[in-house]
Design an enzyme around this catalytic site. Structure first.
Site, PDB file in Angstrom:
ATOM      1  N   ASP A  19       0.741  -1.313  -0.371  1.00 36.87           N
ATOM      2  CA  ASP A  19      -0.126   0.479  -0.592  1.00 36.87           C
ATOM      3  C   ASP A  19       1.001   1.137   0.080  1.00 36.87           C
ATOM      4  OD1 ASP A  19      -3.131   0.763   0.596  1.00 36.87           O
ATOM      5  OD2 ASP A  19      -1.644   2.013   2.175  1.00 36.87           O
ATOM      6  N   GLU A  76       1.536  -0.335  -5.383  1.00 32.47           N
ATOM      7  CA  GLU A  76       0.311   0.750  -5.418  1.00 32.47           C
ATOM      8  C   GLU A  76       1.157   1.844  -5.133  1.00 32.47           C
ATOM      9  OE1 GLU A  76      -3.452   3.130  -3.709  1.00 32.47           O
ATOM     10  OE2 GLU A  76      -2.062   2.706  -2.536  1.00 32.47           O
TER      11      GLU A  76
HETATM   12  C1  GLC Z   1      -4.029   2.608  -0.389  1.00 30.87           C
HETATM   13  C2  GLC Z   1      -5.270   2.516  -0.075  1.00 30.87           C
HETATM   14  C3  GLC Z   1      -6.803   3.236  -0.044  1.00 30.87           C
HETATM   15  C4  GLC Z   1      -6.431   3.490   1.674  1.00 30.87           C
HETATM   16  C5  GLC Z   1      -4.902   4.411   1.893  1.00 30.87           C
HETATM   17  C6  GLC Z   1      -4.269   4.686   3.003  1.00 30.87           C
HETATM   18  O1  GLC Z   1      -4.110   4.005  -1.709  1.00 30.87           O
HETATM   19  O2  GLC Z   1      -6.107   2.097  -1.589  1.00 30.87           O
HETATM   20  O3  GLC Z   1      -7.424   2.427  -0.118  1.00 30.87           O
HETATM   21  O4  GLC Z   1      -7.035   4.727   1.751  1.00 30.87           O
HETATM   22  O5  GLC Z   1      -3.702   3.724   0.229  1.00 30.87           O
HETATM   23  O6  GLC Z   1      -3.963   3.033   3.258  1.00 30.87           O
END
Ligand code: GLC
Length: 557
Positions: free
Chosen positions: A215, A269
């Site tokens: 993440d 991500e």
């Molecule tokens: C990422 C996740 C999202 C979350 C954020 C903070 O972007 O996909 O859902 O709110 O991280 O952890």
């Protein structure tokens, strides 16, 4: 019969896997409390196997106060009681494996929950104490210290800093949170932080998970002096985005992944404006793959899509990493709704409630986009409900909204709950089989009253449904050696038509306003809509068997 080895036995499986994102809270509720759980997922594993995906990515299932839907983790080594137990997670991982499905878990290294023992200890300790060193505590600016330590803003809106209270009730130091105040950022210069995450990763790899989704992977490292964010920063110069030190962290994670006999994959991500920067994380010895947000955010426009596809392929080839193709996830507006609007792009900055949309048009385009994404070289992601053509639910009563993005933006951003509504499985009325019939509670987010025709049960028997399209496309993708990883070649095509070959399979997508003739072909393998008179109507895609050409057909990897 598939030409490939069972997906759980393949070594470089991440290079062409189709990965299904399970948003656990909204997938299936077995115990009737209105919240999805692991027991619910276990009962639906045959559905996922029959859909034809290769792996499941579970959004966070750990102990969490749920200030951000589980992305605020209080204990990584235990399952949140609303979802189940660690023993059930272990059972789920092994049952999924028996169904030929790998498991990917979500790791959130940028921050923890404010209920995590480390943060509780830090708040209880003195300013300047070792407990506080694992986070970013700083005195405020201004004579009273009542201004945040710098100008950083939270990704959810407002300042990235909140102020603590001293034990005597007076205002104390501030702490950093790039997301909600309940998600304090960790200090990655502290050795405990790295050691803890390496241990957590091993903990889940030891339980048989095949990969982790990382993440906010480009945000972990901060410039230690915490300078203001200035204007016109060159890539790498931002004080908390895409900093060079990240690469060392991920090389160590890669060593951990590679220390297992069965291949483990690391998927990042990363939202960066320049894909050349993103693929630096995918260099040999670093991460395996990254979500392609350039593709996801791209408007429904042939020239721009082709440009992003080309950039994706060239940048990834340079580091020998597989491209990924993503149309949606739990953070963005559902494609059926987005593609029916005048502006079909996605951005967090411009997202608003109540933008008019034509759902029929959006659905046509989302179906065509699915065939495009699944034909491109590399791996693909499907977010639960995408295969059912669910639209964004834009009229959730405000008192039900849970997403901090809505509240923290002062209601300017509609929040992400509209893409997180519990799945409709069967029946004529809410909860549409999401919870058992005798359930004590309503689904945690209300489902629309008109979703009976969108249930799995309803769509499974309808050859023209979204679900049938996804099942067919995934079956063909598995059976065709040229799909998945490997080369592609563009074909000459009419303006606003995308046409390319993958070996002897051709994918054509008509983004123009008029029907276009199909290129000469053998059989139609699948199409996203009817093909009257051998023409491809607007906003429609088809996969065709193509006459092989010695110059064009190269073997898939
Ligand atoms: C990422 C996740 C999202 C979350 C954020 C903070 O972007 O996909 O859902 O709110 O991280 O952890």
């Amino acid at each position: 019969m598939s030409h490939r080895q069972p997906s759980t036995e393949r070594t470089h499986w991440w290079r062409d896997a189709v990965i299904y994102q399970v948003y656990v809270r909204s997938f299936a509720d077995a115990n009737g409390d209105g919240v999805g759980d692991l027991a619910g997922v276990r009962t639906r594993l045959p559905y996922l196997r029959d859909l034809g995906v290769d792996a499941l990515w579970f959004t966070p299932w750990y102990v969490s106060p749920m200030a951000d839907g589980g992305y605020d983790v209080a204990d990584y080594r235990a399952i949140d009681p609303t979802h189940g137990t660690l023993a059930e997670a272990e059972q789920l991982i092994s049952e999924a494996h028996e169904h030929g499905l790998r498991t990917i878990v979500d790791i959130i290294p940028n921050h923890v929950s404010d209920q995590h023992p480390w943060f509780a200890a830090a708040v209880a300790a003195e300013p300047g104490s070792p407990e506080r060193e694992r986070f970013w505590f700083r005195p405020g600016r201004g004579p009273q210290g009542d201004e945040p330590p710098n100008n950083w803003t939270s990704n959810f809106g407002g300042p990235a800093w909140s102020r603590t209270k001293n034990p005597d009730g007076t205002p104390g130091d501030w702490y950093l949170h790039l997301f909600a105040p309940e998600q304090p950022d960790l200090n990655w210069n502290h050795p405990d932080v790295a050691a803890e995450h390496e241990d957590v990763i091993r903990f889940w790899f030891d339980r048989g998970v095949a990969g982790i989704r990382i993440d906010s992977a480009a945000l972990l490292v901060k410039a230690p002096e915490l300078p203001d964010v200035g204007p016109n920063l060159a890539p790498g110069d931002h004080p908390h985005v895409d900093r060079e030190e990240l690469h060392g962290i991920y090389r160590r994670w890669r060593d951990i992944a590679d220390s297992y006999p069965q291949p483990r994959a690391l998927v990042a991500e990363i939202w960066l404006p320049d894909m050349h920067r993103t693929v630096r994380y995918l260099r040999p010895g670093e991460l395996h793959a990254a979500f392609n947000f350039d593709f996801l955010t791209c408007p429904w426009d042939a020239t721009r899509l082709r440009d992003r596809i080309d950039t994706t392929i060239h940048t990834h080839r340079a580091v020998d990493a597989p491209p990924t193709w993503v149309l949606s996830n739990h953070d963005v507006t559902r494609p059926v709704t987005r593609y029916g609007r005048a502006d079909t792009s996605f951005s967090f900055e411009t997202r608003r409630r109540g933008v008019p949309t034509d759902l029929r048009l959006g659905a046509r385009r989302a179906r065509a986009a699915a065939l495009l994404a699944l034909a491109l070289p590399g791996s693909a992601y499907i977010y639960q409900g995408e295969e059912l053509g669910l639209p964004e639910v834009e009229d959730i009563p405000l008192e039900h909204i849970q997403d901090p993005m809505y509240t923290q933006s002062g209601g300017v951003d509609p929040g992400r709950d509209g893409a997180r509504v519990p799945l409709p499985w069967s029946g004529q009325a809410p909860s549409y089989g999401f919870s058992p019939p005798e359930a004590a509670a309503e689904p945690w987010l209300p489902q629309p009253p008109n979703w009976a025709h969108r249930t799995v049960e309803e769509q499974a028997g309808d050859p023209a449904s979204f679900l049938s399209l996804y099942r067919t496309a995934l079956r063909i993708r598995r059976a065709e050696p040229a799909l998945g990883d490997g080369p592609m070649s563009w074909l000459d095509s009419a303006p606003d038509v995308l046409a390319f070959t993958r070996g002897d399979v051709c994918c054509v997508v008509n983004l123009s306003a008029t029907p276009t003739p199909l290129p000469p072909h053998g059989r139609v393998l699948v199409s996203s809509g009817p093909l009257p008179d051998g023409q491809l109507p607007p906003d429609t895609a088809a996969w065709l068997r193509f006459p092989p050409s010695p110059n064009r057909t190269e073997p898939a990897r």
